[in-house]
Design a protein around this motif. Structure first.
Motif, short mmCIF file in Angstrom:
data_model
loop_
_atom_site.label_atom_id
_atom_site.label_comp_id
_atom_site.label_asym_id
_atom_site.label_seq_id
_atom_site.Cartn_x
_atom_site.Cartn_y
_atom_site.Cartn_z
N SER A 4 -17.21 -2.02 1.11
CA SER A 4 -17.37 -2.96 0.01
C SER A 4 -18.44 -2.43 -0.93
O SER A 4 -19.49 -1.97 -0.48
N PHE A 5 -18.18 -2.51 -2.23
CA PHE A 5 -19.08 -1.91 -3.21
C PHE A 5 -19.10 -2.78 -4.45
O PHE A 5 -18.05 -3.20 -4.94
N VAL A 6 -20.30 -3.06 -4.98
CA VAL A 6 -20.46 -3.82 -6.22
C VAL A 6 -21.33 -3.00 -7.15
O VAL A 6 -22.38 -2.51 -6.74
N GLN A 73 -19.23 -6.25 -14.15
CA GLN A 73 -19.52 -6.11 -12.72
C GLN A 73 -18.20 -5.83 -12.03
O GLN A 73 -17.24 -6.61 -12.17
N VAL A 74 -18.14 -4.73 -11.31
CA VAL A 74 -16.92 -4.34 -10.60
C VAL A 74 -17.17 -4.48 -9.11
O VAL A 74 -18.15 -3.96 -8.58
N THR A 75 -16.27 -5.19 -8.44
CA THR A 75 -16.32 -5.35 -6.99
C THR A 75 -15.07 -4.71 -6.41
O THR A 75 -13.96 -4.92 -6.93
N GLY A 76 -15.24 -3.92 -5.37
CA GLY A 76 -14.09 -3.27 -4.75
C GLY A 76 -14.52 -2.39 -3.60
O GLY A 76 -15.47 -2.70 -2.89
N LEU A 92 -14.29 4.08 -7.55
CA LEU A 92 -14.42 2.67 -7.19
C LEU A 92 -13.09 2.00 -7.49
O LEU A 92 -12.67 1.92 -8.64
N ALA A 94 -11.21 -1.11 -8.01
CA ALA A 94 -11.58 -2.46 -8.39
C ALA A 94 -10.65 -3.50 -7.78
O ALA A 94 -9.43 -3.37 -7.84
N GLN A 95 -11.27 -4.51 -7.19
CA GLN A 95 -10.52 -5.67 -6.72
C GLN A 95 -10.84 -6.88 -7.60
O GLN A 95 -10.07 -7.82 -7.65
N GLN A 96 -11.98 -6.80 -8.30
CA GLN A 96 -12.38 -7.86 -9.23
C GLN A 96 -13.28 -7.23 -10.29
O GLN A 96 -14.14 -6.42 -9.98
N GLU A 98 -15.65 -8.56 -13.57
CA GLU A 98 -16.21 -9.71 -14.28
C GLU A 98 -16.95 -9.22 -15.51
O GLU A 98 -17.79 -8.33 -15.43
#
Length: 100
Positions: A4-6, A73-76, A92, A94-96, A98
């Motif tokens: 998991s990475f933000v 902000q990239v979460t994935g 990265l 991306a799963q989300q 913002e």
């Protein structure tokens, strides 16, 4: 195991849209992060520019929503890709995303 990475940063390149032969949509761009981090009581500059890959139907909407310089902000999760020259590159996935 968890991968998991933000990352918060600015869109650093124009978005590249593509569709795989299987019909899967992809959007690729770079994100750039700059900050001051404290490590062992000392301040240091942190800088990273990383490839972002978004996959699926939602990735096609990114082209109209994201512009170069915008803070996001990239979460994935991170995964290894190979550049055109065969060099390993972290990306990265991306799963989300913002907008900030």
């Amino acid at each position: 195991m968890t991968n998991s990475f933000v990352l918060v940063g600015n869109v650093a390149s124009s978005l590249k849209l593509s569709t795989s032969p299987a019909g899967v949509h992809h959007c690729q761009f770079s994100i750039e992060h700059r900050s001051i981090q404290v490590e062992d009581g000392l301040s240091r500059q942190a800088f990273v520019r990383m490839k972002v890959v978004a996959t699926g139907e939602w990735s096609q909407r990114l082209a109209s929503e994201l512009i170069e310089g915008m803070q996001i902000q990239v979460t994935g999760f991170i995964n290894r890709h190979e550049s055109r020259t065969g060099n390993p590159v972290l990306a990265l996935h991306a799963q989300q995303i913002e907008m900030i």
